[in-house]
Structure formats: structure tokens, C-alpha cells
Design a protein around this motif. Structure first.
Motif, short mmCIF file in Angstrom:
data_model
loop_
_atom_site.label_atom_id
_atom_site.label_comp_id
_atom_site.label_asym_id
_atom_site.label_seq_id
_atom_site.Cartn_x
_atom_site.Cartn_y
_atom_site.Cartn_z
N VAL A 5 8.11 -11.43 11.07
CA VAL A 5 8.65 -10.07 10.94
C VAL A 5 9.01 -9.78 9.48
O VAL A 5 8.83 -8.66 9.00
N GLY A 6 9.55 -10.77 8.78
CA GLY A 6 9.90 -10.56 7.38
C GLY A 6 8.68 -10.35 6.51
O GLY A 6 8.66 -9.47 5.63
N ARG A 7 7.65 -11.13 6.75
CA ARG A 7 6.40 -10.98 6.02
C ARG A 7 5.79 -9.60 6.25
O ARG A 7 5.30 -8.95 5.33
N ARG A 8 5.83 -9.14 7.51
CA ARG A 8 5.29 -7.82 7.80
C ARG A 8 6.09 -6.73 7.10
O ARG A 8 5.54 -5.73 6.64
N TRP A 9 7.41 -6.91 7.02
CA TRP A 9 8.24 -5.95 6.30
C TRP A 9 7.83 -5.90 4.83
O TRP A 9 7.76 -4.82 4.24
N MET A 10 7.53 -7.04 4.24
CA MET A 10 7.11 -7.07 2.84
C MET A 10 5.79 -6.31 2.65
O MET A 10 5.63 -5.56 1.69
N VAL A 11 4.87 -6.49 3.57
CA VAL A 11 3.59 -5.78 3.48
C VAL A 11 3.80 -4.27 3.63
O VAL A 11 3.21 -3.47 2.90
N GLU A 12 4.66 -3.90 4.56
CA GLU A 12 4.95 -2.47 4.76
C GLU A 12 5.59 -1.84 3.53
O GLU A 12 5.46 -0.62 3.31
N ASN A 13 6.27 -2.63 2.72
CA ASN A 13 6.94 -2.14 1.51
C ASN A 13 6.23 -2.59 0.24
O ASN A 13 6.85 -2.74 -0.81
N LYS A 14 4.92 -2.73 0.33
CA LYS A 14 4.17 -3.30 -0.79
C LYS A 14 4.22 -2.43 -2.03
O LYS A 14 4.24 -2.97 -3.16
N GLU A 15 4.24 -1.11 -1.89
CA GLU A 15 4.27 -0.25 -3.09
C GLU A 15 5.53 -0.48 -3.89
O GLU A 15 5.51 -0.54 -5.12
N ARG A 16 6.64 -0.66 -3.21
CA ARG A 16 7.92 -0.87 -3.89
C ARG A 16 8.03 -2.28 -4.46
O ARG A 16 8.53 -2.48 -5.57
N LEU A 17 7.53 -3.26 -3.71
CA LEU A 17 7.72 -4.66 -4.12
C LEU A 17 6.69 -5.14 -5.13
O LEU A 17 7.00 -5.94 -6.02
N PHE A 18 5.45 -4.67 -5.02
CA PHE A 18 4.36 -5.31 -5.75
C PHE A 18 3.64 -4.41 -6.75
O PHE A 18 2.56 -4.76 -7.22
N SER A 19 4.23 -3.27 -7.09
CA SER A 19 3.53 -2.35 -8.00
C SER A 19 3.31 -2.96 -9.39
O SER A 19 2.38 -2.58 -10.10
N LYS A 20 4.16 -3.92 -9.78
CA LYS A 20 4.02 -4.55 -11.10
C LYS A 20 3.84 -6.07 -10.97
O LYS A 20 4.22 -6.83 -11.85
N THR A 21 3.20 -6.49 -9.89
CA THR A 21 3.05 -7.92 -9.65
C THR A 21 1.77 -8.44 -10.28
O THR A 21 0.67 -7.96 -10.01
#
Length: 516
Positions: free
Chosen positions: A353-369
């Protein structure tokens, strides 16, 4: 005639030598694999392993200590065993949502705070009801003989049987191919099929048996010994169980025995429940860098049984990287490092469930990854199953590591793939010759289409079994793979973000990854 006589004499001599060799082999004690884990004491394994020397010019990574990381593996195995000893003798581990999961998350928070990371926290998530097998038993009888099949382990999400269980005729179906089922009526019976680690989805044997009406299916491991193996959901109408090789051979012997009194019968019970109102967590820790660009390092925290390779080794390596970079001044860390202990993925299609939450919030978390590293099963002792001319039906251990399956950005990032290949070679880490076309691990498999991902891992003999003890995870492998990951991070930090980021890709057309 002379030629024929000479050949005959040679054949006779050869037969005599073979017989003598067989007799000698039968007299020898087994030399590597005991009947219960571990095969060797940890002290012997630690002393035997080949330590890869630091490459010339890479002395900066000397502080990444494999023996210290291995102590983390031992501590995580102890967490799993405490759950076992608290009333879960056959289904145990760091099980998502239960006490061992909470203990592991709190322990990981303590380690990250100890290293000096910032924003260290547990992000809690509600879980759907979680599967828990409460009790089960399996025995097979024929001609007055009854054998308890102690290694039987129900597949994840297997449903309860009626109170009192079932008594069923036992049928042996080989590898469970269509050829094996030809001419057999397995409806309402207990079907035994053989499987080997690495066969894709067990070539469909369990599913095929279920489709043909089997009431219960047993998949017997071909590996020597009598391991408990925890399998993913089988997708069969009735329950499925894995079975160790010793128990499987005993069952087959009764099935094929020429004794009066009718066919062999299996007595099987299974009681399971779905436990509501549980929680799990992502564990976060951050090392701010000189810029707001990010590199993520993840490892899932859950595991069945000791879960030493899968995935205490991955968490230990993550902690080794966190400790190493925490000692480097922020001004010298070009990018912010984000460490995440993932909640898990063993708990069925509703897991992660945590991993899926990260994917759902990918724009916020990974825009500069710039890079996403998932560390999963990074170190396992090299093994051979039933090696030829070996004096025992067992698994032989070596003093080095199994090669790792690996993925490094795919064909769209050849520079990253080259860097990973060359770095692991340089630090003495054995890899498969060819990169995987998708990440070998399911966790990175949810991220790799939209971030540059690196994922390496091992999936062989002890995967998902109660033999996957800390002794199977080598300190030398932990040390070498963690040092290589650090070198990759440092090299990627020399590249601009534009050289790594790509538009989101469509995954290649492949058999679907498991949903967990």
C-alpha cells in the motif's frame, strides 16, 4: 577380437571402479548440508568467504563495513523469530501489519536517527484485512502406514477447509503438464506435482490441477532437504500447499506402493482468517544535499520466515549507504538522498500500500529524481543443488556469492547500464552477463517506467524458505554490493538531470509481474 577383449576388460574395470566409488560415497558423511538449517555455523561462513579488495583509487568506500551490515541481518531475523515464538510456529516472519512489522519499522527509525538523518518518520497506512493461517495439518496413509507431511505450507490467501478437514485420494501428476494429466481423472482428489525454483509460474502445474478439478494441490520442491516454502497466491479454487522434497518423496512412495487396502489417502485440515484493522508503514529518512534534486534508495522490510536474504539483506545495505553518506558534509552531496523502507509486497494483491501511494504521488515525489535504487536480495551464498559426484543428496555451499539479476535503466539509458555493469565488475560483484529487460524485483517494477531505476537481486535456492537464515547472506557480498551502489550514486551525481530523466515509458510487452 583383441580389440573387443580389450574393450570388455576396460568396461569391467570401469564398472568395478564405479561400484567402488558408489560404495565409498555411501560411506562418506554429508559434508555441506545438514537436515535442518543452517548448514554451517555463521563463524565458519564468515571466515571462508572471499573478500573482494577495494579497487585502486576507491579507498573512500572502505568504511562501508559488510560485517556491521550483517549484524543488521541477524537483528531482523531475530525480529521475525520473536513473532514465531509469540504463537505463530508455522507462518511467521516480518509479516506486514503484525507485531514483527511494527517492531522492524521502529528499529529502522532508530537506526536512521542514530546515523543523523533528518525527517525520520513512519508514515502509517491502513491495511485491508490480512490473511493469517491459524492452523493446518497434512498426512498421507496407505496399508496401515501414516506419514505426517510436516513441511506442508499453504499458499498465500488459501481458503479454509471445512471443519475437520478432508480425506482425499492421492494422485501423482509429475510436473503437472498436460502430458502428465493425460488420461487421469483428478476431480475431487489431492494432486501432487513437482516444481523447481525458477520455472516460470511452475509451468502452470498448480493452476492446471485446479482447473481440472483437484480439491487440494501439493507442489513438491525438487531441492534436497525438507524446506518450508511460502508461495504466492496460487489462484486455484481449492487450497494449494508447497511441500519439501523429503515429504514429497515419502508421499510418492505411498502413492506408488503395491499394497492392499485401496489407494493412498491424504488427510488435510486448514483454518485461516482475514484479520481487519491492521496498519503498516513506510519508513522515511533524508540526507539533504546541495540541491533539491533527489536520489531515492528503497528496500522492502517484510519477509517470510527469517527473511534474511529477502529482504533483511536489502534493508541492511540501505542502512549501510545511509550511514556512509551521513558522514559526508551536505555541501559535498550534490543531490538529496531519500531513504525509504517500503512496507512490503509479500501480502498478496492488496500488498504494497505504501509503494502504491508513492506511485500515485509520483509527480510530487519524483519530478527532480536522478536515480531510483531498489535494493533487494543483494547477497546470497553460492550454492549448487545435488552437484555431480558429490557425496550426498544435498545443497553444496561455496565461499563466494550467487550472481545477481540486474536492471539499470533499460535500453533507453545505455550510459547508466554501462556504468552499473562496469562498477559491479570493478567491485567484485558477480552479475548475470545480460541485463534484465525489466527490473527483477516487483518493487522497482512499479517505478522504472517514470524514473531512472537500478535494481539487482538474487532469486535461487533459499528464496521464500525457512532455510533462508542469516548464514545464507554473506558479509562479503553485502560489502561489495553496497560499495558498488555508493560508487554508482557518486558517478551519477556527476551527470546532469537531463541526461537521466526521460518521458514516461510504456513497459515492454511481457508476462505480467505479480501484483504483490
Amino acid at each position: 577380437m583383441k580389440k573387443y577383449a580389450k574393450a570388455s576388460l576396460g568396461a569391467s574395470s570401469a564398472i568395478a571402479l564405479i561400484c567402488a566409488g558408489t560404495a565409498l560415497a555411501q560411506q562418506r558423511p554429508t559434508i555441506s548440508q545438514s537436515l535442518t538449517p543452517p548448514a554451517h555455523p555463521l563463524s565458519r561462513v564468515e571466515a571462508a568467504m572471499i573478500e573482494a579488495p577495494l579497487p585502486l583509487g576507491e579507498e573512500a568506500y572502505a568504511s562501508i563495513d559488510g560485517k556491521k551490515m550483517h549484524r543488521y541481518v541477524v537483528e531482523m531475523a531475530e525480529q521475525a523469530r520473536r513473532f514465531r515464538d509469540a504463537g505463530h510456529p508455522k507462518f511467521w516472519g516480518r509479516i506486514t501489519g503484525f507485531s514483527s512489522d511494527t517492531e522492524n519499522a521502529q528499529w529502522m527509525v532508530e537506526r536512521l536517527k542514530e546515523f543523523g538523518l533528518t525527517d525520520v518518520r513512519m508514515q502509517l497506512f491502513d491495511l485491508p484485512p490480512q490473511w493469517l493461517p491459524k492452523s493446518w495439518s497434512v498426512s498421507i496413509s496407505r496399508g496401515g502406514e501414516t506419514i505426517e507431511l510436516e513441511s506442508a505450507q499453504p499458499a498465500y490467501l488459501a481458503k479454509s477447509l471445512p471443519p475437520g478437514g478432508l480425506e482425499l485420494e492421492a494422485v501423482y501428476a509429475g510436473l503437472g503438464t498436460e502430458a502428465d494429466f493425460a488420461g487421469r481423472d483428478v476431480r475431487g482428489k489431492a494432486v501432487f506435482v513437482y516444481h523447481m525454483q525458477g520455472l516460470p509460474y511452475n509451468i502452470g502445474a498448480v493452476r492446471r490441477a485446479g482447473e481440472k478439478g483437484a480439491a487440494v494441490v501439493f507442489e513438491v520442491s525438487m531441492l534436497p532437504g525438507n524446506m518450508r516454502y511460502q508461495s504466492y497466491p496460487a489462484g486455484t479454487p481449492g487450497p494449494s500447499f508447497s511441500l519439501g522434497n523429503d515429504d514429497g518423496r515419502a508421499a510418492r512412495r505411498l502413492i506408488e506402493a503395491n499394497t492392499p487396502g485401496g489407494p493412498a489417502k491424504v488427510k488435510v485440515t486448514l483454518e485461516t482468517e482475514m484479520v481487519p484493522n491492521l496498519k503498516t508503514s513506510l519508513v522515511w529518512g533524508t540526507l539533504p544535499g546541495a540541491t533539491s534534486e533527489t536520489i531515492y534508495i528503497t528496500a522492502h522490510r517484510d519477509g517470510w520466515f527469517d527473511g534474511s536474504g529477502d529482504n533483511a539483506g536489502g534493508v541492511a545495505s540501505l542502512l549501510g549507504l545511509a550511514e556512509y553518506y551521513a558522514k559526508i558534509p551536505q555541501s559535498q552531496r550534490r543531490r538529496t538522498l531519500v531513504f525509504v523502507g517500503l512496507d512490503g509486497h509479500h501480502n498478496g494483491p492488496d500488498g504494497g500500500v505504501g509503494r502504491r501511494w508513492m506511485v500515485e504521488n509520483k509527480e510530487r515525489l519524483f519530478s527532480k529524481t536522478a536515480l531510483f535504487i531498489n535494493i533487494e536480495h543483494p547477497s546470497t551464498i553460492a550454492t549448487q543443488s545435488r552437484p555431480r559426484y558429490y557425496p550426498g543428496d544435498e545443497i553444496a555451499w561455496a565461499n563466494t556469492d550467487m550472481p545477481l539479476a540486474w536492471y539499470a535503466g533499460g535500453k533507453s539509458r545505455p550510459e547508466l547500464e554501462k556504468l552499473v555493469r562496469e562498477t559491479f565488475k570493478k567491485f567484485g560483484v558477480p552479475l548475470n552477463l545480460d541485463a534484465s529487460y525489466v527490473p527483477p524485483a516487483g518493487d522497482a517494477g512499479r517505478f522504472y517506467t517514470f524514473v531512472p531505476a537500478v535494481d539487482v537481486g538474487e532469486y535461487h535456492n533459499y528464496f521464500h524458505t525457512d532455510w533462508e537464515t542469516p548464514e545464507t547472506v554473506t558479509w562479503t557480498g553485502l560489502q561489495a554490493t553496497t560499495r558498488a551502489h555508493a560508487k554508482i550514486i557518486d558517478e551519477v551525481n556527476k551527470w546532469p538531470l537531463s541526461a537521466l530523466q526521460r518521458p514516461e515509458e510504456k513497459p515492454p510487452v511481457t508476462p505480467p509481474l505479480p501484483a504483490f
